[in-house]
Write a protein that holds these residues in place. Structure first.
Motif, mmCIF file in Angstrom:
data_model
loop_
_atom_site.group_PDB
_atom_site.id
_atom_site.type_symbol
_atom_site.label_atom_id
_atom_site.label_comp_id
_atom_site.label_asym_id
_atom_site.label_seq_id
_atom_site.Cartn_x
_atom_site.Cartn_y
_atom_site.Cartn_z
ATOM 1 N N GLY A 262 0.843 -1.187 0.000
ATOM 2 C CA GLY A 262 0.000 0.000 0.000
ATOM 3 C C GLY A 262 0.875 1.232 0.000
ATOM 4 O O GLY A 262 1.912 1.271 0.679
ATOM 5 N N GLY A 263 0.512 2.241 -0.775
ATOM 6 C CA GLY A 263 1.340 3.440 -0.811
ATOM 7 C C GLY A 263 0.824 4.475 -1.784
ATOM 8 O O GLY A 263 -0.241 4.341 -2.363
ATOM 9 N N GLY A 264 1.618 5.510 -1.951
ATOM 10 C CA GLY A 264 1.230 6.642 -2.780
ATOM 11 C C GLY A 264 0.857 7.840 -1.941
ATOM 12 O O GLY A 264 1.034 8.978 -2.332
ATOM 13 N N SER A 265 0.310 7.576 -0.736
ATOM 14 C CA SER A 265 0.007 8.617 0.240
ATOM 15 C C SER A 265 0.084 7.996 1.621
ATOM 16 O O SER A 265 0.040 6.771 1.773
ATOM 17 C CB SER A 265 -1.390 9.201 0.004
ATOM 18 N N HIS B 75 -2.523 5.459 2.707
ATOM 19 C CA HIS B 75 -2.431 4.072 2.255
ATOM 20 C C HIS B 75 -1.356 3.293 3.017
ATOM 21 O O HIS B 75 -1.062 2.153 2.664
ATOM 22 C CB HIS B 75 -2.131 4.018 0.749
ATOM 23 N N VAL B 76 -0.780 3.914 4.044
ATOM 24 C CA VAL B 76 0.268 3.252 4.821
ATOM 25 C C VAL B 76 -0.092 3.174 6.310
ATOM 26 O O VAL B 76 0.092 2.137 6.947
ATOM 27 C CB VAL B 76 1.629 3.977 4.667
ATOM 28 N N THR B 77 -0.609 4.267 6.879
ATOM 29 C CA THR B 77 -0.838 4.322 8.332
ATOM 30 C C THR B 77 -1.775 3.229 8.851
ATOM 31 O O THR B 77 -1.548 2.729 9.961
ATOM 32 C CB THR B 77 -1.330 5.707 8.765
ATOM 33 N N PRO B 78 -2.818 2.820 8.109
ATOM 34 C CA PRO B 78 -3.628 1.698 8.632
ATOM 35 C C PRO B 78 -2.826 0.410 8.759
ATOM 36 O O PRO B 78 -3.066 -0.393 9.660
ATOM 37 C CB PRO B 78 -4.751 1.559 7.590
ATOM 38 N N ASN B 79 -1.848 0.205 7.860
ATOM 39 C CA ASN B 79 -0.963 -0.955 7.991
ATOM 40 C C ASN B 79 -0.165 -0.866 9.293
ATOM 41 O O ASN B 79 0.041 -1.871 9.985
ATOM 42 C CB ASN B 79 -0.008 -1.034 6.798
ATOM 43 N N PHE C 204 -1.656 -8.596 2.637
ATOM 44 C CA PHE C 204 -2.638 -7.583 3.031
ATOM 45 C C PHE C 204 -2.343 -6.303 2.274
ATOM 46 O O PHE C 204 -1.232 -5.776 2.328
ATOM 47 C CB PHE C 204 -2.612 -7.316 4.528
ATOM 48 N N SER C 205 -3.342 -5.796 1.563
ATOM 49 C CA SER C 205 -3.183 -4.604 0.731
ATOM 50 C C SER C 205 -4.043 -3.462 1.233
ATOM 51 O O SER C 205 -5.246 -3.621 1.437
ATOM 52 C CB SER C 205 -3.569 -4.918 -0.719
ATOM 53 N N LYS C 206 -3.425 -2.283 1.387
ATOM 54 C CA LYS C 206 -4.181 -1.094 1.788
ATOM 55 C C LYS C 206 -4.508 -0.209 0.592
ATOM 56 O O LYS C 206 -5.097 0.849 0.746
ATOM 57 C CB LYS C 206 -3.390 -0.314 2.856
ATOM 58 N N GLY C 207 -4.161 -0.638 -0.597
ATOM 59 C CA GLY C 207 -4.536 0.141 -1.775
ATOM 60 C C GLY C 207 -3.467 1.124 -2.210
ATOM 61 O O GLY C 207 -2.338 1.112 -1.736
#
Length: 355
Positions: free
Chosen positions: A8-11, A14-18, A96-99
């Motif tokens: 997950g990334g880009g912003s 898309h990372v903090t929930p991980n 697990f993907s956060k998008g």
């Protein structure tokens, strides 16, 4: 030991929930690895957590016309091959993907390696990356009840959004110390998103004289958005970006003005903070923040100001209303059934990974 690869990334969203899931996964004896891009925001955040980080290429997925739309699909394909090799070598039990755009090659490569994939969608309507990824996922965790209408019903699982445990450990006393506030005024926290918002920054600064008569202000304004002419303004503290200080600021704040990204608004409801949401307009987004904000408004958790109607007079008027009706909003948030999703998501991960 069970192994999970996260992506997950880009912003930061898309990372903090991980990050919220990682302590619980470690507690459950998972080995955690991460796949992201070389220069994405996710790399710095994850490497600070001392988690093994794999680099792939990925093209940005755009809904608008851009010359890079001709070349980026080739980067996505290259990223699939790179992720496939990593996953085949590491043999995780689950992904697990956060998008975000980096997640698409990882999800597809996981599917090709016959590794179960769980994705998480923060907004009411799925982003483009999660739309592409859903057919390759075992389950998609969703944040809002409304989102189940937009995801394959056999795959959608209503969980809410995971919130970092450290957020609940902030201290108002520490907040006052960091900002050198006396504590004789309510604190207004202004958050413009991980990249900041020049539009919100300008309105707040135009309104400073009136606002400082009633509030001490913490203004998280985004990279390169500090106004040095205001650095000695009493009762006004501005920061480009905060990390360790954020739990103290969130707990210390009496009122919050924020964008309407799903992560931050669920943190506000968890901490019962009376708030005003200013969602990104459809001119600069797909409209997901507008839907998020309207859902919170309908349930009595938030006041909402559309970006197009934002002005100095409106912000002061709405803040006065929020101040006078703060207990009504706090009671609505106390009654909310929306909970921290960490346990729900981690239990689902464990259940699927053991199949």
């Amino acid at each position: 030991m069970k192994k999970i690869i996260m992506t997950g990334g880009g912003s930061a969203g898309h990372v903090t929930p991980n990050l919220a899931l990682i302590p619980k996964l470690k507690e459950m004896k998972y080995e955690i690895q991460y796949i992201g891009t070389e220069n994405g925001i996710e790399r710095k955040i994850i490497e600070e957590e001392k988690i093994k980080y794999h680099i792939i290429e990925s093209g940005k997925l755009r809904r608008y016309i851009d010359i890079k739309n001709l070349t980026d699909p080739f980067k996505v394909v290259k990223g699939i091959f790179q992720a496939y090799k990593i996953i085949k070598k590491e043999k995780p039990n689950i992904i697990f993907s956060k998008g975000g755009f980096v997640s698409v090659p990882v999800v597809i490569a996981g599917y090709l390696n016959k590794v179960p994939v769980i994705a998480h969608e923060s907004d009411i309507t799925p982003g483009l990356a999660n739309k592409i990824s859903t057919p390759f996922c075992t389950n998609v965790c969703v944040t809002f009840p409304e989102c189940t209408e937009n995801i394959n019903k056999n795959k959608a699982v209503l969980t809410g959004t995971p919130i970092r445990e450290e957020l609940f450990k902030g201290s108002k006393i520490k907040c006052l110390e960091i900002c050198n506030f006396k504590g004789d005024k309510p604190i207004l926290l202004v958050i413009g998103g991980s990249l900041g918002s020049k539009f919100i920054n300008d309105i707040i600064r135009q309104s400073l004289k009136e606002l400082l008569a009633k509030y001490d202000i913490i203004h998280i304004c985004g990279k390169n958005n500090l106004d040095n002419s205001l650095k000695n303004e009493i009762g006004y503290k501005q920061f480009e970006y905060v990390k360790e200080e954020l739990p103290h600021f969130m707990n210390g704040a009496d009122f919050v003005i924020s964008r309407a990204g799903a992560n931050v608004i669920f943190e506000l409801i968890a901490l019962k903070k009376p708030n005003i949401l200013i969602p990104l307009s459809k001119k600069s987004s797909r409209g997901d923040q507008i839907l998020n904000a309207n859902s919170f408004k309908k349930n009595g958790y938030s006041l909402v100001i559309e970006e197009e109607e934002l002005s100095k007079n409106i912000i002061i008027e709405k803040l006065n209303y929020l101040y006078n009706n703060r207990n009504k909003y706090i009671k609505s948030m106390e009654k909310s059934s929306l909970k921290n999703a960490v346990d729900l998501i981690v239990n689902l991960i464990d259940k699927i990974s053991l199949k």
